[in-house]
Design an enzyme around this catalytic site. Structure first.
Site, short mmCIF file in Angstrom:
data_model
loop_
_atom_site.label_atom_id
_atom_site.label_comp_id
_atom_site.label_asym_id
_atom_site.label_seq_id
_atom_site.Cartn_x
_atom_site.Cartn_y
_atom_site.Cartn_z
N HIS A 40 37.36 32.78 45.29
CA HIS A 40 38.56 33.02 46.35
C HIS A 40 39.90 32.69 45.97
O HIS A 40 40.76 33.41 46.24
CB HIS A 40 38.11 31.87 47.53
CG HIS A 40 39.28 31.77 48.47
ND1 HIS A 40 38.83 32.16 49.71
CD2 HIS A 40 40.42 31.24 48.59
CE1 HIS A 40 40.06 31.96 50.37
NE2 HIS A 40 40.93 31.48 49.95
N GLU A 41 39.96 31.57 45.00
CA GLU A 41 41.47 31.30 44.58
C GLU A 41 41.89 32.32 43.57
O GLU A 41 43.10 32.81 43.60
CB GLU A 41 41.33 30.08 44.18
CG GLU A 41 41.20 28.89 44.92
CD GLU A 41 42.26 28.87 46.13
OE1 GLU A 41 43.26 29.28 46.11
OE2 GLU A 41 41.68 28.34 47.41
N HIS A 76 43.46 35.15 45.44
CA HIS A 76 44.82 35.06 45.64
C HIS A 76 45.66 35.36 44.23
O HIS A 76 46.87 35.81 44.39
CB HIS A 76 45.02 33.56 45.80
CG HIS A 76 44.80 32.97 47.24
ND1 HIS A 76 45.18 33.92 48.53
CD2 HIS A 76 44.11 32.14 47.86
CE1 HIS A 76 44.71 33.17 49.54
NE2 HIS A 76 44.01 32.25 49.28
N HIS A 91 46.04 38.88 44.16
CA HIS A 91 47.08 39.63 45.10
C HIS A 91 48.45 39.39 44.29
O HIS A 91 49.18 40.36 44.27
CB HIS A 91 46.81 38.55 46.29
CG HIS A 91 47.52 38.89 47.51
ND1 HIS A 91 47.70 38.19 48.53
CD2 HIS A 91 48.49 40.03 47.58
CE1 HIS A 91 48.39 38.79 49.50
NE2 HIS A 91 49.01 39.92 48.93
ZN ZN Z 1 42.70 31.04 50.40
#
Ligand code: ZN
Length: 357
Positions: A238-239, A242, A245
């Site tokens: 998940h991290e 980011h 992104h």
């Molecule tokens: Zn998040």
């Protein structure tokens, strides 16, 4: 089984800030809502909700409510099934009571143990931090055409921190730097998060990004792999979503760089990337036993996935009811609201399951 103690603890928890006296929040909520409504009016919006959503993907409160209500109905149906399962178990134990809100978590845990039990230590043996990081790099190569080259000549704030140069896999062009601060240490913030030390832009001249993933794993002995839980592995992906992104940023203006996007988009890349962990491509290559090197058995993956949907009715209804009440509070305009009464009436109108609150 101290049921009366459960009820007492539940009532204390549910009434936080709502007991009268100096720590009661009701009057403050009324005041906040009125001030927000006034500000929205001054800015030319119908309500605070309209103002907040104008610059979001949802655009309007109506659309946001539509999405939430589409999830609400099946979530409530799932709660009914969960309650039926718990009631059956309570009856079999001879408990002679119907499931009340203070029984929910108690019996849910019993159902979990009976039907969805997972030995976390068995799972962990297949989840080595270094291997999973390689897995993330592999996914980033497949999806975003990135390659990762370890660097040892970059200054870091702690000797645990490792740095990689991120490049375009085809052209070799520099994309940015990825820092990984993996381990817990005194003074470090808890949890896991991503941040950018520098964001991409080309306002005056091209600037590349420096992003960091941070977590709090317990460092192993030298030469020993760090084994992590399935939840932590998901959080890691998940991290990293980011971070990807941030690394994919391609803008002129610094205010629009990296993860500086609308609020209801910012978790999309990270939540999407989480799903790559459980793909066969990643599990077969990277979720391998730390001693035998054998990939995680499919039967264990199936059990993990079954366990991951456990209690989803409760979890979904719990956060969705809060979100819906919040939205309706902020759509009510500048009327003077009694938060207690408003919450009760809104939940009744929604058909909140009585076994939750
Ligand atoms: Zn998040």
């Amino acid at each position: 089984d101290a049921r009366d103690l459960r009820e007492k603890a539940w009532r204390m928890f549910i009434n936080r800030g709502d007991n009268g006296g100096e720590h009661d929040n009701n009057a403050i909520i009324t005041q906040i809502l009125q001030l927000r409504a006034e500000r929205a009016k001054l800015l030319g919006f119908k309500t605070h909700a309209h103002w907040r959503l104008e610059n979001a993907m949802a655009k309007t409160p109506e659309k946001a409510i539509e999405l939430m209500e589409a999830v609400w109905t099946p979530a409530v149906a799932r709660v009914k099934e969960e309650v039926a399962d718990m009631q059956k178990l309570a009856n079999a134990e001879g408990a002679n009571n119907t499931i009340e809100p203070w029984d929910y978590k108690h019996y849910a845990e019993k159902v979990r143990k009976q039907r969805y039990d997972l030995d976390q230590n068995e799972v962990k043996q297949y989840l080595q931090l270094d291997k999973l990081r390689e897995g993330m790099f592999w996914v980033a190569g497949e999806l975003f055409n990135f390659s990762f080259v370890p660097l040892s000549n970059i200054p870091v704030h702690h000797s645990d921190v490792q740095v990689w140069e991120v490049k375009n896999k085809t052209t070799g062009a520099h994309v940015g730097l990825w820092y990984f601060d993996a381990y817990a240490r005194p003074g470090k913030r808890s949890g896991a998060w991503m941040n950018a030390y520098r964001t991409q832009e080309r306002m005056d001249k091209p600037v590349t990004t420096i992003v960091s993933n941070n977590s709090n794993f317990v460092k192993g002995n030298p030469g020993e792999p760090v084994l992590i839980s399935w939840d932590d592995a998901e959080t890691l992906f998940h991290e990293f979503g980011h971070a990807l992104h941030g690394l994919s940023s391609n803008v002129t203006y610094p205010t629009l760089a990296g993860t500086a996007v609308v609020r209801d988009y910012v978790e999309f890349p990270s939540q999407l990337l989480e799903h790559w962990l459980s793909t066969p491509e990643v599990l077969q290559r990277f979720a391998v036993h730390y001693k035998t090197g054998k990939p995680i058995p499919q039967s264990l993956v199936d059990r993990i996935e079954r366990a991951s949907t456990f209690n989803e009715g409760f979890a979904t209804v719990e956060y969705l009811s809060s979100a819906l009440v919040d939205m309706k509070l902020h759509l009510a305009g500048d009327q003077k609201i009694d938060p207690d009464k408003f919450e009760r009436e809104t939940l009744t109108a929604l058909g909140m399951p009585k076994e939750i609150v």
